[in-house]
Structures are given as C-alpha cells and as structure tokens.
Design a protein around this motif. Structure first.
Motif, PDB file in Angstrom:
ATOM      1  N   ALA A  46       0.836  -1.207   0.000  1.00 47.85           N
ATOM      2  CA  ALA A  46       0.000   0.000   0.000  1.00 47.85           C
ATOM      3  C   ALA A  46       0.870   1.256   0.000  1.00 47.85           C
ATOM      4  CB  ALA A  46      -0.941  -0.009   1.197  1.00 47.85           C
ATOM      5  N   GLN A  47       1.930   1.238   0.804  1.00 48.47           N
ATOM      6  CA  GLN A  47       2.833   2.393   0.868  1.00 48.47           C
ATOM      7  C   GLN A  47       3.549   2.600  -0.461  1.00 48.47           C
ATOM      8  OE1 GLN A  47       3.145   4.686   3.465  1.00 48.47           O
ATOM      9  NE2 GLN A  47       4.176   5.745   1.772  1.00 48.47           N
ATOM     10  N   LYS A  48       3.962   1.502  -1.077  1.00 48.97           N
ATOM     11  CA  LYS A  48       4.613   1.617  -2.389  1.00 48.97           C
ATOM     12  C   LYS A  48       3.659   2.210  -3.422  1.00 48.97           C
ATOM     13  CE  LYS A  48       7.144  -0.810  -6.028  1.00 48.97           C
ATOM     14  NZ  LYS A  48       6.673   0.175  -6.983  1.00 48.97           N
ATOM     15  N   LEU A  49       2.401   1.785  -3.371  1.00 48.27           N
ATOM     16  CA  LEU A  49       1.420   2.326  -4.310  1.00 48.27           C
ATOM     17  C   LEU A  49       1.243   3.828  -4.097  1.00 48.27           C
ATOM     18  CD1 LEU A  49      -1.784   0.736  -5.624  1.00 48.27           C
ATOM     19  CD2 LEU A  49      -1.918   3.050  -4.725  1.00 48.27           C
ATOM     20  N   LYS A  50       1.185   4.255  -2.846  1.00 52.17           N
ATOM     21  CA  LYS A  50       1.059   5.696  -2.551  1.00 52.17           C
ATOM     22  C   LYS A  50       2.273   6.456  -3.066  1.00 52.17           C
ATOM     23  CE  LYS A  50      -0.286   4.790   1.873  1.00 52.17           C
ATOM     24  NZ  LYS A  50      -0.714   5.044   3.260  1.00 52.17           N
ATOM     25  N   ASP A  51       3.445   5.884  -2.848  1.00 52.50           N
ATOM     26  CA  ASP A  51       4.679   6.521  -3.328  1.00 52.50           C
ATOM     27  C   ASP A  51       4.698   6.598  -4.854  1.00 52.50           C
ATOM     28  OD1 ASP A  51       5.490   6.740  -0.696  1.00 52.50           O
ATOM     29  OD2 ASP A  51       6.810   4.977  -0.763  1.00 52.50           O
TER      30      ASP A  51
ATOM     31  N   ALA B  89      -2.855  11.471 -15.564  1.00 53.69           N
ATOM     32  CA  ALA B  89      -3.849  10.682 -14.829  1.00 53.69           C
ATOM     33  C   ALA B  89      -3.247   9.304 -14.577  1.00 53.69           C
ATOM     34  CB  ALA B  89      -5.154  10.554 -15.623  1.00 53.69           C
ATOM     35  N   TYR B  90      -3.946   8.483 -13.793  1.00 53.62           N
ATOM     36  CA  TYR B  90      -3.468   7.129 -13.531  1.00 53.62           C
ATOM     37  C   TYR B  90      -4.646   6.229 -13.200  1.00 53.62           C
ATOM     38  CZ  TYR B  90      -3.948   8.668  -8.676  1.00 53.62           C
ATOM     39  OH  TYR B  90      -4.458   9.171  -7.492  1.00 53.62           O
ATOM     40  N   VAL B  91      -4.535   4.974 -13.620  1.00 46.09           N
ATOM     41  CA  VAL B  91      -5.541   3.956 -13.306  1.00 46.09           C
ATOM     42  C   VAL B  91      -5.165   3.282 -11.993  1.00 46.09           C
ATOM     43  CG1 VAL B  91      -6.484   1.720 -14.021  1.00 46.09           C
ATOM     44  CG2 VAL B  91      -6.173   3.540 -15.715  1.00 46.09           C
ATOM     45  N   LEU B  92      -6.172   3.062 -11.150  1.00 44.12           N
ATOM     46  CA  LEU B  92      -6.011   2.251  -9.938  1.00 44.12           C
ATOM     47  C   LEU B  92      -6.863   1.006 -10.115  1.00 44.12           C
ATOM     48  CD1 LEU B  92      -6.263   4.946  -7.097  1.00 44.12           C
ATOM     49  CD2 LEU B  92      -4.209   3.736  -7.862  1.00 44.12           C
ATOM     50  N   GLU B  93      -6.208  -0.151 -10.233  1.00 43.89           N
ATOM     51  CA  GLU B  93      -6.941  -1.385 -10.506  1.00 43.89           C
ATOM     52  C   GLU B  93      -6.931  -2.328  -9.314  1.00 43.89           C
ATOM     53  OE1 GLU B  93      -7.381  -5.010 -13.766  1.00 43.89           O
ATOM     54  OE2 GLU B  93      -6.037  -3.323 -14.189  1.00 43.89           O
ATOM     55  N   LYS B  94      -8.135  -2.716  -8.911  1.00 47.31           N
ATOM     56  CA  LYS B  94      -8.369  -3.780  -7.937  1.00 47.31           C
ATOM     57  C   LYS B  94      -7.551  -3.591  -6.659  1.00 47.31           C
ATOM     58  CE  LYS B  94     -10.024  -8.488  -8.345  1.00 47.31           C
ATOM     59  NZ  LYS B  94      -9.990  -9.783  -9.029  1.00 47.31           N
ATOM     60  N   ILE B  95      -7.802  -2.461  -5.984  1.00 47.87           N
ATOM     61  CA  ILE B  95      -7.182  -2.191  -4.689  1.00 47.87           C
ATOM     62  C   ILE B  95      -8.288  -1.837  -3.697  1.00 47.87           C
ATOM     63  CG2 ILE B  95      -5.057  -1.368  -5.793  1.00 47.87           C
ATOM     64  CD1 ILE B  95      -5.915   1.497  -4.946  1.00 47.87           C
ATOM     65  N   PRO B  96      -8.012  -1.889  -2.393  1.00 44.90           N
ATOM     66  CA  PRO B  96      -9.041  -1.549  -1.404  1.00 44.90           C
ATOM     67  C   PRO B  96      -9.577  -0.124  -1.605  1.00 44.90           C
ATOM     68  CG  PRO B  96      -7.199  -2.643  -0.332  1.00 44.90           C
ATOM     69  CD  PRO B  96      -6.764  -2.373  -1.748  1.00 44.90           C
TER      70      PRO B  96
ATOM     71  N   GLU C  98      -7.710   7.459  -0.210  1.00 43.26           N
ATOM     72  CA  GLU C  98      -6.563   8.180   0.345  1.00 43.26           C
ATOM     73  C   GLU C  98      -5.649   8.700  -0.765  1.00 43.26           C
ATOM     74  OE1 GLU C  98      -2.712   7.343   3.281  1.00 43.26           O
ATOM     75  OE2 GLU C  98      -4.313   5.851   3.139  1.00 43.26           O
ATOM     76  N   VAL C  99      -5.369   7.842  -1.744  1.00 45.31           N
ATOM     77  CA  VAL C  99      -4.481   8.232  -2.840  1.00 45.31           C
ATOM     78  C   VAL C  99      -5.132   9.323  -3.690  1.00 45.31           C
ATOM     79  CG1 VAL C  99      -3.343   7.420  -4.941  1.00 45.31           C
ATOM     80  CG2 VAL C  99      -3.319   6.008  -2.888  1.00 45.31           C
ATOM     81  N   THR C 100      -6.399   9.151  -4.008  1.00 39.19           N
ATOM     82  CA  THR C 100      -7.117  10.121  -4.843  1.00 39.19           C
ATOM     83  C   THR C 100      -7.118  11.508  -4.204  1.00 39.19           C
ATOM     84  OG1 THR C 100      -8.532   8.405  -5.807  1.00 39.19           O
ATOM     85  CG2 THR C 100      -9.369  10.668  -5.867  1.00 39.19           C
ATOM     86  N   GLU C 101      -7.279  11.539  -2.880  1.00 37.78           N
ATOM     87  CA  GLU C 101      -7.344  12.840  -2.185  1.00 37.78           C
ATOM     88  C   GLU C 101      -5.973  13.490  -2.008  1.00 37.78           C
ATOM     89  OE1 GLU C 101      -9.378  11.843   1.391  1.00 37.78           O
ATOM     90  OE2 GLU C 101     -11.379  11.862   0.468  1.00 37.78           O
ATOM     91  N   SER C 102      -4.915  12.683  -2.071  1.00 37.64           N
ATOM     92  CA  SER C 102      -3.585  13.235  -1.798  1.00 37.64           C
ATOM     93  C   SER C 102      -2.783  13.534  -3.060  1.00 37.64           C
ATOM     94  CB  SER C 102      -2.786  12.265  -0.916  1.00 37.64           C
ATOM     95  OG  SER C 102      -2.578  11.033  -1.587  1.00 37.64           O
ATOM     96  N   VAL C 103      -3.218  13.014  -4.205  1.00 37.00           N
ATOM     97  CA  VAL C 103      -2.489  13.210  -5.453  1.00 37.00           C
ATOM     98  C   VAL C 103      -3.258  14.190  -6.341  1.00 37.00           C
ATOM     99  CG1 VAL C 103      -1.628  12.055  -7.536  1.00 37.00           C
ATOM    100  CG2 VAL C 103      -1.426  10.933  -5.310  1.00 37.00           C
TER     101      VAL C 103
END
Length: 272
Positions: free
Chosen positions: A169-174, A186-193, A199-204
C-alpha cells in the motif's frame, strides 16, 4: 440518456484536470474498433482506452502479454477514425517499454504518429520511472497504471486484490505521487481496497481512474465487452453489466440461421 457536457467539443488532458477540480466524475471505457468507438464516443464518454485487453476480448488470449505493438496500433487507428470528442489513450503493450527508456520512446512515438491517438498508458511506478520521463520529455501525454497490473500477472500469479498489506500500500502511494511529480496526466487504480483508493485520490493532484477500486476515484473505467455482456466468462465483483448484448447477438444469429434453413430469408420483398 447521457448527462455529458455538450459544451465540451474535444476532451483533452486539461479537461480531465478541470473535472477533478470541479469534483465531476470522469467516465472511461475501452474500445478496439471503429463501429463500437463511434457509438461510445457519441454517448458522451470522456476517455476511450484502446486497451491491451484487446489481447483477451478481441484475440482470445488468456493474458494481455501476447498482443504486439503493431496490433495495438491497428486497433488504435480504427478507434481514432471514429472519435470526434473523447480523449483516446492507447496501452503500450508488454515488452514495448520495459527494456529501456529509448525503446519506450520509440514505441510511444510510433503509436502517436501512426494512429493519431492523444496519449499512451504504461503500467508501473518507480520501476519504469526512466521510461515514463523519456516519453513525457517528447511531449507525449502519459497515463499511469497502479495496483493490479495485468502485464505482470505471471509475477503476481493471481488476479487477487492488490495492496492489502501495508508495505505494498505504501509503495502504491509513493508510486502515485511519483507519477504526479513526473508529469503524468492521470493514472488507473486497478483492484485495490476502496479506502486506499480514497486516500491516494485525495492526496495526489492528477485524476485517478478506478477499476475495482471503489467509488472514491475521480473516474471509472470498464472493459466494454464486459459491461455489455459480450464476454460472459468474466464476472468480478466490481463489474456492473449494463446490457446483455451477447444474448441479443446469439438470438439474432440463431433466428437468421433458422430463416435461411427454412427459406424464409430472403423473401420476395428482399429480392431484386
């Protein structure tokens, strides 16, 4: 009916950033041929992805790995000819960008020059930093892809939900922050919690496009063959089937076969 903004004549990478700023969700679908792309574009979709999922739904392969750069360009050309409004993004296929940044640039340039597409998509974060930077340095827009990355399926060994453990999860955030810093649009987020996606959407700063990543992403994407019920084998929890076109086609072709066999078709009115 569609609720898209009729004032938008052509969707650009800048349009997507504006939609995120206004908290207006971004709609995305895959397409691989002229006829379907024309329909999807007319319905008001913002982004059409010419996905390497063509390897599965168009060519019948088990994974996305076998599809070639030439095949991706062919599908992209077909889609671009049909589209008047949507942003067309094309997947760089497996093996066309991982080897070196020079190879990545050559592949991306071929897609842009030969298909007329508007952007490319690449799977991965830190591992492909140099390739992303090199493509961006040529002025080619890049969409990232994190979480479940189908091109790495043999490494993972499963299509299960990714980034459930803290380290991943931390690696994905990084990696999401890195994609933003490098200049991806932009970026795709596939099959994650769902909580991680939020959290990622709000911080990036750049828009996130979810597939199996819950409702908090800035946009959503599905594979067109899945959501229309053409591909019946794929039934993940995140898939909502909006139609059963497969059943309609099967019924229509069966009726045609019957009518030909019984000489009902063509009738006198259908002859010259």
């Amino acid at each position: 009916m569609s609720v898209h903004n009729p004032d938008i004549k052509r969707v650009t990478t800048h349009t997507l950033q504006e939609l995120k700023s206004k908290k207006e969700k971004i709609s995305c679908l895959t397409a691989y041929d002229y006829s379907m792309a024309k329909l999807i574009d007319a319905a008001g979709i913002e982004v059409i992805l010419v996905g390497d999922s063509a390897s599965n739904v168009m060519a019948g392969h088990e994974t996305t790995l076998p599809i070639t750069l030439d095949q991706m360009i062919y599908h992209a050309q077909s889609v671009v000819r049909a589209v008047k409004r949507a942003l067309v993004v094309v997947d760089l296929p497996f093996g066309s960008y991982q080897g070196s940044s020079e190879e990545a640039l050559r592949s991306a340039v071929r897609i842009m020059k030969e298909s007329g597409a508007h952007a490319v998509k690449m799977e991965g974060g830190e591992e492909i930093r140099k390739s992303i930077s090199r493509v961006l340095s040529a002025g080619i827009p890049v969409m990232g892809h994190l979480g479940l990355t189908p091109q790495s399926i043999y490494k993972f060994g499963t299509y299960a939900v990714r980034a459930k453990e803290e380290a991943e999860a931390q690696k994905l955030k990084d990696d999401a922050s890195l994609l933003d810093e490098l200049g991806c649009f932009a970026y795709v987020l596939e099959k994650i919690p769902s909580t991680l996606a939020k959290e990622v959407t709000e911080s990036v700063n750049i828009p996130s496009i979810g597939i199996g990543a819950g409702p908090h992403c800035d946009g959503q994407i599905l594979v067109m063959h899945d959501m229309l019920g053409i591909n019946k084998e794929f039934k993940p929890r995140f898939l909502r089937r909006y139609a059963d076109i497969g059943d309609v086609i099967l019924g229509a072709v069966s009726k045609y076969v019957d009518d030909v066999k019984t000489s009902d078709f063509p009738s006198e009115n259908e002859a010259y």
